[in-house]
Write an enzyme that holds these catalytic residues in place. Structure first.
Site, PDB file in Angstrom:
ATOM      1  N   GLY A  13      61.476  56.295  24.672  1.00 26.75           N
ATOM      2  CA  GLY A  13      60.528  55.607  25.553  1.00 26.75           C
ATOM      3  C   GLY A  13      60.457  54.128  25.219  1.00 26.75           C
ATOM      4  O   GLY A  13      60.178  53.756  24.070  1.00 26.75           O
ATOM      5  N   GLY A  15      58.347  51.925  26.706  1.00 26.02           N
ATOM      6  CA  GLY A  15      57.124  51.371  27.272  1.00 26.02           C
ATOM      7  C   GLY A  15      56.506  50.446  26.229  1.00 26.02           C
ATOM      8  O   GLY A  15      57.206  49.930  25.349  1.00 26.02           O
ATOM      9  N   PHE A  16      55.196  50.268  26.304  1.00 21.64           N
ATOM     10  CA  PHE A  16      54.542  49.342  25.375  1.00 21.64           C
ATOM     11  C   PHE A  16      54.714  49.780  23.921  1.00 21.64           C
ATOM     12  O   PHE A  16      54.973  48.955  23.046  1.00 21.64           O
ATOM     13  CB  PHE A  16      53.052  49.248  25.700  1.00 21.64           C
ATOM     14  CG  PHE A  16      52.777  48.446  26.925  1.00 21.64           C
ATOM     15  CD1 PHE A  16      52.856  47.065  26.888  1.00 21.64           C
ATOM     16  CD2 PHE A  16      52.452  49.059  28.123  1.00 21.64           C
ATOM     17  CE1 PHE A  16      52.614  46.308  28.009  1.00 21.64           C
ATOM     18  CE2 PHE A  16      52.211  48.308  29.260  1.00 21.64           C
ATOM     19  CZ  PHE A  16      52.287  46.933  29.206  1.00 21.64           C
ATOM     20  N   GLY A  17      54.572  51.082  23.647  1.00 13.90           N
ATOM     21  CA  GLY A  17      54.650  51.566  22.270  1.00 13.90           C
ATOM     22  C   GLY A  17      56.062  51.461  21.731  1.00 13.90           C
ATOM     23  O   GLY A  17      56.296  50.837  20.684  1.00 13.90           O
ATOM     24  N   VAL A  81      65.353  62.442  27.758  1.00 14.30           N
ATOM     25  CA  VAL A  81      65.241  63.329  26.599  1.00 14.30           C
ATOM     26  C   VAL A  81      64.595  64.636  27.067  1.00 14.30           C
ATOM     27  O   VAL A  81      63.570  64.625  27.761  1.00 14.30           O
ATOM     28  CB  VAL A  81      64.404  62.664  25.484  1.00 14.30           C
ATOM     29  CG1 VAL A  81      64.111  63.655  24.365  1.00 14.30           C
ATOM     30  CG2 VAL A  81      65.136  61.450  24.948  1.00 14.30           C
ATOM     31  N   GLU A 172      40.823  48.842  41.087  1.00 11.49           N
ATOM     32  CA  GLU A 172      41.651  47.695  41.489  1.00 11.49           C
ATOM     33  C   GLU A 172      42.394  47.978  42.789  1.00 11.49           C
ATOM     34  O   GLU A 172      42.573  47.081  43.613  1.00 11.49           O
ATOM     35  CB  GLU A 172      42.567  47.223  40.351  1.00 11.49           C
ATOM     36  CG  GLU A 172      43.608  48.194  39.899  1.00 11.49           C
ATOM     37  CD  GLU A 172      44.213  47.857  38.528  1.00 11.49           C
ATOM     38  OE1 GLU A 172      43.713  46.954  37.833  1.00 11.49           O
ATOM     39  OE2 GLU A 172      45.192  48.540  38.151  1.00 11.49           O
ATOM     40  N   ALA A 317      47.263  49.797  26.904  1.00 16.03           N
ATOM     41  CA  ALA A 317      48.427  49.112  26.333  1.00 16.03           C
ATOM     42  C   ALA A 317      48.201  48.620  24.896  1.00 16.03           C
ATOM     43  O   ALA A 317      49.078  48.816  24.048  1.00 16.03           O
ATOM     44  CB  ALA A 317      48.836  47.965  27.257  1.00 16.03           C
TER      45      ALA A 317
HETATM   46  C1  LIG Z   1      48.473  51.737  37.162  1.00 17.25           C
HETATM   47  C2  LIG Z   1      48.179  51.511  35.706  1.00 17.25           C
HETATM   48  C3  LIG Z   1      47.408  50.426  35.318  1.00 17.25           C
HETATM   49  C4  LIG Z   1      47.131  50.208  33.984  1.00 17.25           C
HETATM   50  N1  LIG Z   1      46.371  49.128  33.651  1.00 17.25           N
HETATM   51  C5  LIG Z   1      46.160  48.851  32.346  1.00 17.25           C
HETATM   52  C6  LIG Z   1      45.459  47.674  31.974  1.00 17.25           C
HETATM   53  O1  LIG Z   1      45.026  46.871  32.822  1.00 17.25           O
HETATM   54  N2  LIG Z   1      45.272  47.440  30.637  1.00 17.25           N
HETATM   55  C7  LIG Z   1      45.746  48.303  29.688  1.00 17.25           C
HETATM   56  O2  LIG Z   1      45.585  48.023  28.493  1.00 17.25           O
HETATM   57  N3  LIG Z   1      46.402  49.426  30.019  1.00 17.25           N
HETATM   58  C8  LIG Z   1      46.629  49.727  31.317  1.00 17.25           C
HETATM   59  N4  LIG Z   1      47.306  50.860  31.664  1.00 17.25           N
HETATM   60  C9  LIG Z   1      47.706  51.812  30.606  1.00 17.25           C
HETATM   61  C10 LIG Z   1      48.938  51.343  29.882  1.00 17.25           C
HETATM   62  O3  LIG Z   1      49.928  50.939  30.785  1.00 17.25           O
HETATM   63  C11 LIG Z   1      49.430  52.490  28.998  1.00 17.25           C
HETATM   64  O4  LIG Z   1      48.411  52.803  28.073  1.00 17.25           O
HETATM   65  C12 LIG Z   1      50.690  52.118  28.249  1.00 17.25           C
HETATM   66  O5  LIG Z   1      51.744  51.880  29.161  1.00 17.25           O
HETATM   67  C13 LIG Z   1      51.096  53.227  27.291  1.00 17.25           C
HETATM   68  O6  LIG Z   1      52.277  52.856  26.621  1.00 17.25           O
HETATM   69  P1  LIG Z   1      53.295  53.964  26.141  1.00 17.25           P
HETATM   70  O7  LIG Z   1      54.369  53.251  25.396  1.00 17.25           O
HETATM   71  O8  LIG Z   1      52.580  55.056  25.461  1.00 17.25           O
HETATM   72  O9  LIG Z   1      53.880  54.606  27.464  1.00 17.25           O
HETATM   73  P2  LIG Z   1      54.613  53.925  28.782  1.00 17.25           P
HETATM   74  O10 LIG Z   1      54.343  52.469  28.749  1.00 17.25           O
HETATM   75  O11 LIG Z   1      54.161  54.755  29.862  1.00 17.25           O
HETATM   76  O12 LIG Z   1      56.132  54.145  28.442  1.00 17.25           O
HETATM   77  C14 LIG Z   1      56.717  55.412  28.388  1.00 17.25           C
HETATM   78  C15 LIG Z   1      58.212  55.245  28.537  1.00 17.25           C
HETATM   79  O13 LIG Z   1      58.836  56.487  28.241  1.00 17.25           O
HETATM   80  C16 LIG Z   1      59.864  56.743  29.168  1.00 17.25           C
HETATM   81  N5  LIG Z   1      60.047  58.193  29.230  1.00 17.25           N
HETATM   82  C17 LIG Z   1      59.118  59.121  29.599  1.00 17.25           C
HETATM   83  N6  LIG Z   1      59.633  60.356  29.486  1.00 17.25           N
HETATM   84  C18 LIG Z   1      60.903  60.209  29.055  1.00 17.25           C
HETATM   85  C19 LIG Z   1      61.954  61.136  28.769  1.00 17.25           C
HETATM   86  N7  LIG Z   1      61.785  62.451  28.883  1.00 17.25           N
HETATM   87  N8  LIG Z   1      63.125  60.646  28.359  1.00 17.25           N
HETATM   88  C20 LIG Z   1      63.330  59.299  28.229  1.00 17.25           C
HETATM   89  N9  LIG Z   1      62.366  58.398  28.491  1.00 17.25           N
HETATM   90  C21 LIG Z   1      61.173  58.846  28.891  1.00 17.25           C
HETATM   91  C22 LIG Z   1      59.343  56.127  30.462  1.00 17.25           C
HETATM   92  O14 LIG Z   1      60.404  55.833  31.355  1.00 17.25           O
HETATM   93  C23 LIG Z   1      58.640  54.878  29.941  1.00 17.25           C
HETATM   94  O15 LIG Z   1      59.506  53.761  29.916  1.00 17.25           O
HETATM   95  C24 LIG Z   1      47.614  51.108  32.998  1.00 17.25           C
HETATM   96  C25 LIG Z   1      48.397  52.200  33.378  1.00 17.25           C
HETATM   97  C26 LIG Z   1      48.685  52.401  34.722  1.00 17.25           C
HETATM   98  C27 LIG Z   1      49.537  53.565  35.123  1.00 17.25           C
END
Ligand SMILES: Cc1cc2nc3c(=O)[nH]c(=O)nc-3n(C[C@H](O)[C@H](O)[C@H](O)COP(=O)(O)OP(=O)(O)OC[C@H]3O[C@@H](n4cnc5c(N)ncnc54)[C@H](O)[C@@H]3O)c2cc1C
Length: 452
Positions: A13, A15-17, A81, A172, A317
């Site tokens: 993944g 994403g942010f993490g 995955v 929003e 995030a």
């Molecule tokens: C519409 C919306 C608005 C938001 N607004 C805010 C805000 O204003 N402020 C704030 O702080 N937070 C906000 N959030 C929440 C924030 O975006 C999440 O908390 C943050 O993205 C979590 O990070 P993460 O790394 O856990 O997951 P994500 O950022 O969701 O990343 C997960 C990654 O894993 C990948 N992935 C998933 N499953 C698989 C797999 N099986 N195999 C390979 N790759 C995979 C995905 O493609 C993705 O790139 C918002 C969320 C949404 C949906």
């Protein structure tokens, strides 16, 4: 497989993490593999801007490969995955089996329809770029279909947009839909009046933005009201059909329905075999490791960890970013303490999660935008509403956007649309049909709520 001199870290993944973990490990003497099902990182907080035609997808997303291009110890693989072999320390995709010494799972979360997945085709949620484009398509198409029908001589009645769930995303979306219909589209149609569009925000709980303080919830509701959004709290959705939302016996006609009510952790959490909370988030140790597997970390929206007051950390995030950096630090320290010894599977087994520091979230405050010059901000005891909160929101979101190019483009777009009210990305792509449009005749239907 893992008996090699260079320790191997696999991150699932980007994403942010995951991305922050990878960036914090950039200079470590390790081999990193980042696997994501997409080739790009999405800045989810601005997805609603894509969904409402304010920004284009490329302005809020960036190729993972390009973000990590200067990290010579990192390879990026695009792949889904599907499984983990925790005993053999292997990550499984349909194409490969990838060994690891440390694993960081940061696969995020998706929508939950509370056991009603059949509602999804009628009420899309907002989690990915694809979701945002589908919402944009439906919203813009609704106006076009209504104009076409009115131009053909049928009575033009207002469109009804229903947003389910008044958390930050629902608020929003509702606020921005009101803004578009009253400003951006107001003078562009000849047979309908977009400004008469009815925006309804339904919330099952007693107040909007339930994770914010009471006074900010009240302020958010007033700001929504000023923007022209009707808010109904304590209204639980019990049924969704094409063109209508039901709460018990009350039927709300709906040309477009948007789902912003429930979150479910990635199904990958289950594949780790550990205990999870009701949303499917993995219950992790205080150091964010998987119970019984100090070499596996679960972070971000997929992890469930209480703070020092016993309250679960929110799915936002900053939590994911700080957790990504934290686990990177733990890994670096363990590798440094292993010193110049050849890193092997045996040396890793010496470690255990009790000897590690615990993760502590530094909460710098929360911001939620509602619409143009409308937002709320909570920094501890300091609560701000309106224009100043909106400026703070704007500043933070531009600052955290990935890539200088994106920051510049978004800043220019926002400045332009603030002055002109224009929304530049109003493209309808894909299908030209709308669920419920032909069967329920929404344009000819009054927006009156019906009690059955
Ligand atoms: C519409 C919306 C608005 C938001 N607004 C805010 C805000 O204003 N402020 C704030 O702080 N937070 C906000 N959030 C929440 C924030 O975006 C999440 O908390 C943050 O993205 C979590 O990070 P993460 O790394 O856990 O997951 P994500 O950022 O969701 O990343 C997960 C990654 O894993 C990948 N992935 C998933 N499953 C698989 C797999 N099986 N195999 C390979 N790759 C995979 C995905 O493609 C993705 O790139 C918002 C969320 C949404 C949906």
């Amino acid at each position: 497989m893992t008996d090699h001199a260079t320790p191997r870290v696999v991150i699932v993944g980007a994403g942010f993490g995951g991305l922050n973990a990878a960036q914090a490990l950039a200079k470590a003497p390790i081999q990193i593999t980042v696997i994501d099902r997409k080739n790009f990182h999405t800045f989810q907080p601005l997805l609603y801007q894509v969904a409402t035609a304010g920004l284009s997808p490329g302005e809020i997303a960036a190729p993972i490969r390009s973000i990590l291009r200067s990290h010579t110890n990192t390879e990026v693989l695009m792949g889904e995955v599907t499984e983990f072999d925790l005993g053999q320390r292997i990550v499984v995709t349909p194409e490969a089996r990838i060994p690891y010494d440390y694993l960081i799972v940061a696969a995020g979360a998706g929508h939950s329809y509370f056991g009603h997945d059949e509602w999804e085709p009628y009420a899309p949620g907002l989690k990915t770029i694809e979701d945002a484009l589908e919402i944009r398509r439906r919203v813009l198409l609704a106006f076009e279909l209504a104009e076409r029908r009115a131009a053909a001589g049928e009575t033009a009645t207002p469109l009804n947009f229903v947003v389910v769930g008044a958390g930050p995303t629902g608020v929003e979306l509702a606020g921005t839909l009101a803004e578009i219909s009253r400003h951006a589209l107001a003078h562009e149609f000849r047979s309908i009046d977009p400004a008469r569009t009815h925006i309804l925000l339904l919330e099952g709980g007693p107040r909007v933005l339930p994770s914010y303080a009471d006074d900010l919830s009240r302020s958010a509701q007033e700001q929504l009201h000023r923007l022209g959004v009707e808010v109904r709290t304590s209204t639980t959705v019990t049924q969704i059909d094409p063109g209508a939302v039901f709460s018990g016996n009350t039927r709300f006609p709906a040309t477009v329905i948007l789902w912003a009510a429930g979150v479910a952790a990635s199904p990958l959490g289950k594949r780790l075999g550990a205990a999870a909370d009701r949303a499917g988030r993995v219950l992790v140790e205080p150091d964010l490791s998987l119970p019984g597997h100090p070499e596996v970390f679960v972070i971000g929206d997929l992890a469930a960890l209480p703070d020092e007051h016993g309250k679960m950390l929110p799915g936002v995030a900053p939590v994911a970013i700080q957790q990504g950096r934290f686990v990177a630090q733990v890994i670096r320290q363990e590798l440094e303490s292993a010193g110049s010894r050849s890193f092997s599977r045996t040396s890793r087994e010496d470690g255990d999660s009790d000897s590690r520091p615990s993760f502590h979230y530094w909460d710098k405050g929360s911001l939620a935008t509602i619409g143009r010059a409308a937002a709320v901000a909570e920094f501890g005891r300091v609560h701000i509403s309106g224009f100043i909160a909106w400026l703070a929101w704007l500043f933070v979101h531009i600052l955290f956007l990935i890539g200088f190019r994106n920051r510049l483009l978004v800043f220019i777009q926002w400045a332009w649309s603030y002055v002109t009210y224009e929304r530049g990305a109003r493209l309808i792509t894909g299908s030209a049909s709308l669920p419920g449009w032909t069967t329920d005749q929404p344009a000819a239907e009054s927006n009156a709520v019906r009690h059955l």
